[in-house]
Scaffold this motif. Sequence first.
Motif, PDB file in Angstrom:
ATOM      1  N   GLY A 169       0.838  -1.190   0.000  1.00 54.47           N
ATOM      2  CA  GLY A 169       0.000   0.000   0.000  1.00 54.47           C
ATOM      3  C   GLY A 169       0.871   1.236   0.000  1.00 54.47           C
ATOM      4  N   GLU A 170       0.247   2.378  -0.247  1.00 50.43           N
ATOM      5  CA  GLU A 170       0.933   3.663  -0.277  1.00 50.43           C
ATOM      6  C   GLU A 170       0.411   4.535   0.847  1.00 50.43           C
ATOM      7  OE1 GLU A 170       3.436   4.501  -2.147  1.00 50.43           O
ATOM      8  OE2 GLU A 170       3.455   2.648  -3.338  1.00 50.43           O
ATOM      9  N   LEU A 171       1.326   5.132   1.589  1.00 54.51           N
ATOM     10  CA  LEU A 171       0.937   5.972   2.715  1.00 54.51           C
ATOM     11  C   LEU A 171       0.458   7.345   2.263  1.00 54.51           C
ATOM     12  CD1 LEU A 171       0.769   6.380   5.787  1.00 54.51           C
ATOM     13  CD2 LEU A 171       3.147   7.164   5.720  1.00 54.51           C
ATOM     14  N   THR A 172       1.070   7.893   1.215  1.00 56.02           N
ATOM     15  CA  THR A 172       0.751   9.262   0.803  1.00 56.02           C
ATOM     16  C   THR A 172      -0.724   9.449   0.452  1.00 56.02           C
ATOM     17  OG1 THR A 172       3.022   9.604   0.024  1.00 56.02           O
ATOM     18  CG2 THR A 172       1.327  11.088  -0.825  1.00 56.02           C
ATOM     19  N   PRO A 173      -1.346   8.577  -0.349  1.00 60.49           N
ATOM     20  CA  PRO A 173      -2.782   8.765  -0.619  1.00 60.49           C
ATOM     21  C   PRO A 173      -3.635   8.704   0.638  1.00 60.49           C
ATOM     22  CG  PRO A 173      -1.817   7.231  -2.185  1.00 60.49           C
ATOM     23  CD  PRO A 173      -0.793   7.458  -1.133  1.00 60.49           C
ATOM     24  N   LYS A 174      -3.265   7.861   1.591  1.00 61.14           N
ATOM     25  CA  LYS A 174      -4.037   7.783   2.827  1.00 61.14           C
ATOM     26  C   LYS A 174      -3.885   9.069   3.639  1.00 61.14           C
ATOM     27  CE  LYS A 174      -6.064   4.885   4.083  1.00 61.14           C
ATOM     28  NZ  LYS A 174      -7.508   4.579   4.027  1.00 61.14           N
ATOM     29  N   VAL A 175      -2.672   9.615   3.706  1.00 61.21           N
ATOM     30  CA  VAL A 175      -2.460  10.881   4.411  1.00 61.21           C
ATOM     31  C   VAL A 175      -3.250  11.995   3.750  1.00 61.21           C
ATOM     32  CG1 VAL A 175      -0.732  12.632   4.995  1.00 61.21           C
ATOM     33  CG2 VAL A 175      -0.221  10.201   5.337  1.00 61.21           C
ATOM     34  N   ARG A 176      -3.265  12.001   2.424  1.00 63.70           N
ATOM     35  CA  ARG A 176      -4.028  13.023   1.698  1.00 63.70           C
ATOM     36  C   ARG A 176      -5.521  12.905   2.006  1.00 63.70           C
ATOM     37  NH1 ARG A 176      -2.937  11.464  -3.110  1.00 63.70           N
ATOM     38  NH2 ARG A 176      -0.898  12.500  -3.152  1.00 63.70           N
ATOM     39  N   HIS A 177      -6.005  11.679   2.081  1.00 60.66           N
ATOM     40  CA  HIS A 177      -7.428  11.468   2.410  1.00 60.66           C
ATOM     41  C   HIS A 177      -7.736  11.958   3.822  1.00 60.66           C
ATOM     42  CE1 HIS A 177     -11.338   9.484   2.646  1.00 60.66           C
ATOM     43  NE2 HIS A 177     -10.932   8.909   3.774  1.00 60.66           N
ATOM     44  N   LEU A 178      -6.869  11.650   4.771  1.00 57.16           N
ATOM     45  CA  LEU A 178      -7.102  12.096   6.145  1.00 57.16           C
ATOM     46  C   LEU A 178      -7.062  13.610   6.249  1.00 57.16           C
ATOM     47  CD1 LEU A 178      -4.961   9.481   8.118  1.00 57.16           C
ATOM     48  CD2 LEU A 178      -7.446   9.570   7.940  1.00 57.16           C
ATOM     49  N   ARG A 179      -6.214  14.249   5.451  1.00 58.01           N
ATOM     50  CA  ARG A 179      -6.120  15.709   5.494  1.00 58.01           C
ATOM     51  C   ARG A 179      -7.381  16.375   4.941  1.00 58.01           C
ATOM     52  NH1 ARG A 179      -1.794  18.965   5.804  1.00 58.01           N
ATOM     53  NH2 ARG A 179      -0.403  17.194   5.418  1.00 58.01           N
ATOM     54  N   THR A 180      -7.869  15.877   3.828  1.00 56.79           N
ATOM     55  CA  THR A 180      -9.021  16.510   3.189  1.00 56.79           C
ATOM     56  C   THR A 180     -10.325  16.217   3.923  1.00 56.79           C
ATOM     57  OG1 THR A 180      -9.216  14.602   1.707  1.00 56.79           O
ATOM     58  CG2 THR A 180      -7.931  16.490   0.930  1.00 56.79           C
ATOM     59  N   GLN A 181     -10.456  15.028   4.493  1.00 55.90           N
ATOM     60  CA  GLN A 181     -11.707  14.648   5.139  1.00 55.90           C
ATOM     61  C   GLN A 181     -11.791  15.101   6.588  1.00 55.90           C
ATOM     62  OE1 GLN A 181     -14.303  13.256   3.516  1.00 55.90           O
ATOM     63  NE2 GLN A 181     -13.057  13.443   1.662  1.00 55.90           N
ATOM     64  N   ARG A 182     -10.656  15.219   7.260  1.00 56.36           N
ATOM     65  CA  ARG A 182     -10.605  15.552   8.686  1.00 56.36           C
ATOM     66  C   ARG A 182     -11.627  14.711   9.456  1.00 56.36           C
ATOM     67  NH1 ARG A 182     -12.083  18.231  13.055  1.00 56.36           N
ATOM     68  NH2 ARG A 182     -10.456  19.272  14.282  1.00 56.36           N
ATOM     69  N   LEU A 183     -11.289  13.449   9.639  1.00 55.44           N
ATOM     70  CA  LEU A 183     -12.210  12.469  10.204  1.00 55.44           C
ATOM     71  C   LEU A 183     -12.320  12.528  11.722  1.00 55.44           C
ATOM     72  CD1 LEU A 183     -11.141   9.442   7.974  1.00 55.44           C
ATOM     73  CD2 LEU A 183     -13.023  11.048   7.611  1.00 55.44           C
ATOM     74  N   GLY A 184     -11.479  13.307  12.377  1.00 53.77           N
ATOM     75  CA  GLY A 184     -11.534  13.411  13.829  1.00 53.77           C
ATOM     76  C   GLY A 184     -10.639  14.525  14.304  1.00 53.77           C
ATOM     77  N   ASP A 185     -10.302  14.506  15.578  1.00 53.33           N
ATOM     78  CA  ASP A 185      -9.412  15.532  16.107  1.00 53.33           C
ATOM     79  C   ASP A 185      -8.189  14.940  16.804  1.00 53.33           C
ATOM     80  OD1 ASP A 185     -11.818  16.334  18.730  1.00 53.33           O
ATOM     81  OD2 ASP A 185     -10.778  14.501  18.230  1.00 53.33           O
ATOM     82  N   THR A 186      -8.137  13.624  17.006  1.00 57.22           N
ATOM     83  CA  THR A 186      -6.971  12.957  17.566  1.00 57.22           C
ATOM     84  C   THR A 186      -6.577  11.829  16.619  1.00 57.22           C
ATOM     85  OG1 THR A 186      -7.607  13.451  19.852  1.00 57.22           O
ATOM     86  CG2 THR A 186      -6.039  11.667  19.513  1.00 57.22           C
TER      87      THR A 186
END
Length: 373
Positions: A290-307
């Motif tokens: 798997g690739e970490l960068t696409p997952k980090v990009r998804h977490l940044r754009t969606q902001r799924l939580g605060d921790t």
Amino acid sequence: MRGVTARGYGVAVAAIALLTIGFQFGYPDLAVLGVAAVLAAGTAVVFALWRPTLKVDRLADPDRVARGDPATMRLTVHNASRFRAASLVAVDRCGRREVPVPLLRLRPGKDTTETYPVPTERRGVVPIGPLLVRRSDPLGLIELSRGYGGTTTVWVHPRIHLLRAVPAGMARSLDGRIDKVPHGTITFDSLREYVVGDELRRVHWRSSAKVGELMVREQLDTSEPTIVVLLDDRKQAHPDPETFETACEAAASIIAAAVREDLPIGLHLVSADRTGPYLDVLTEVALGTGELTPKVRHLRTQRLGDTLVFLTGPGGRGDLGEVGALRGPYPVVIAGLFGDRDAAPVTAGNGMIVIEAEDGIEFAAAWDGVRGW
């Protein structure tokens, strides 16, 4: 299911040869031997093809267990035949091993119960069943195996270590401040003048007395603090698979602590997210690509939580900076690094908290020792 054994093929070839030579060249003794071989083969077929009528019930107790905890399988075999007793050789498939189940002189209408432990030394899904009944004729010419009963599974979850501290989360107030709140709830934000239609129970009488007119409490519904766990399931991050087992234990411990405190939590994998109960997902997950960068990009754009909690192995040390850059959309970023204590200490920037540990117990102690979530 096997079939005709090597000995059985030999007897069949010998029977054909003996009958051919005996009848064609007038050797009655050879013909008799050929007929005997044919009778032996026919008897073996009848003996092996007889199929007992068995009913199999199995019960796993429990069917979901933490790694290393005991689990048992209770197997009940009932002989539903009306006339014949069953004396068979049976084995029950339990993961990668076979458990012998004695079925000696099991009379019609009777049953026997066998209980054996389920291996829980490793995390994963342990398939159990079906019950294999093997029958062979006395001469060993034919050997057949048949399955009875259904199959079941035992889920061996990662170990859960007690975490006493849980991130309270952080929510933004209307004027831009960041306030820590224990739970999503209605909280005081400001005062304003009374407007016709406001509920009198919201009037702040002390402030109203000072100002000289009615003042009403303005309340804010803060969002519930949400913990996001990102489990690094890449092979390159875990050269030693044991570090991945520790990461799974850490993820399970965080999930259990959040559930205990009634806090929303989400579990995400670097390779591909899966659906289902989180502990079952952690039981099934295996190392992959798997690739970490696409997952980090998804977490940044969606902001799924605060921790955000990132759990990785020695191969993920170089990715801590990329994950730490999420400190903007996620007020609290925590990284768990496992199996790399001999390397130089991590100096993470952006206020990211880094916990280095060798096993789940050490991680739990370090987690509870964190101050200032």
